[in-house]
Design an enzyme around this catalytic site. Structure first.
Site, short mmCIF file in Angstrom:
data_model
loop_
_atom_site.label_atom_id
_atom_site.label_comp_id
_atom_site.label_asym_id
_atom_site.label_seq_id
_atom_site.Cartn_x
_atom_site.Cartn_y
_atom_site.Cartn_z
N ASP A 58 -65.88 -35.27 8.34
CA ASP A 58 -64.58 -33.87 8.91
C ASP A 58 -64.25 -34.56 11.05
O ASP A 58 -65.73 -35.77 10.77
CB ASP A 58 -65.61 -33.16 8.88
CG ASP A 58 -64.76 -31.76 10.10
OD1 ASP A 58 -63.73 -31.62 10.06
OD2 ASP A 58 -65.58 -31.27 10.51
N ASP A 60 -63.48 -32.09 14.48
CA ASP A 60 -64.41 -32.04 14.84
C ASP A 60 -65.49 -30.92 15.21
O ASP A 60 -65.81 -30.41 13.73
CB ASP A 60 -62.93 -30.74 15.37
CG ASP A 60 -62.27 -31.48 16.28
OD1 ASP A 60 -62.30 -32.90 17.04
OD2 ASP A 60 -60.92 -30.82 14.99
#
Length: 226
Positions: A58, A60
């Site tokens: 991922d 952020d």
């Protein structure tokens, strides 16, 4: 982190700070989830007893500090240990990719070109990360790519030429874990201030930080290729 919090709306800032205040207690609660470092020697029950062929990050809150709807490369800050974690995977010969929801595009908050500029800045800080798979849809659009749907995970696996079952997704919220599960991949949750307690409790494996997550996959000395 402090600079980021100042830029958030007051209510969001309060929740952000409250989340960081409860994070040590949340991670240490062995009744809710595996303790960080618990999988120092991963066993079959964790699903991490075999080395992955690819790790899907991922963006952020995992690779970089989460700045909501960020379209400014100058505001990109790497998460602690992120560069070392990525370098260890490279040294071990494990492929990487990034799978990221960016609904700010659908909401009209940022443009695709801004997302791409931020992504380039992430690679300036951390080095090459492999293919970037980004969903620009909003949650109301019902697409098959926005996590927790499996589309980004499946697309990343195809781009890397591996089976989803040979991938591990590392993220900071439950949708990362659910997307991995839906695609048949494995996952490690690295909680942050925004991670909910039930997401930690439901995660098959939890790590205190990104470097610890990589150590779960490679082992403390796991830098050899293969």
């Amino acid at each position: 982190m402090a600079v980021t919090s100042v830029l958030l709306p007051p209510v969001a800032c309060w929740h952000w700070l409250a989340g960081w205040a409860r994070l040590p207690r949340l991670l240490a609660d062995g009744d809710r989830a595996p303790r960080p470092g618990w999988h120092a020697s991963p066993g079959p029950s964790s699903g991490l007893d075999r080395r992955p062929k690819a790790v899907l990050f991922d963006r952020d809150g995992t690779l970089v500090v989460d700045v909501p709807y960020n379209g400014d490369p100058d505001r990109v800050v790497a998460m602690p240990g992120a560069r070392e974690a990525v370098e260890r995977l490279r040294a071990a010969g494990v492929a990487t990719a990034v799978v990221s929801n960016q609904s700010g595009v659908a909401r009209g908050r940022i443009r695709v070109e801004q997302v791409e500029a931020v992504n380039r800045r992430v690679e300036e800080l951390l080095g090459p990360l492999g293919p970037w798979l980004v969903c620009v849809h909003g949650p109301w659009e019902g697409c098959g790519c926005r996590k927790p749907a499996p589309g980004l995970i499946e697309a990343a696996a195809r781009a890397l030429g591996v089976d989803p079952a040979d991938c591990v997704v590392i993220g900071d919220v439950g949708s990362d874990v659910e997307a991995a599960r839906a695609a048949g991949a494995r996952s490690v949750l690295v909680p942050t201030a925004v991670t909910r307690e039930q997401e930690v409790a439901a995660a098959p494996a939890v790590a205190a930080d990104l470097l610890t997550a990589v150590e779960l996959l490679l082992g403390p000395q796991g830098t050899e290729g293969g």
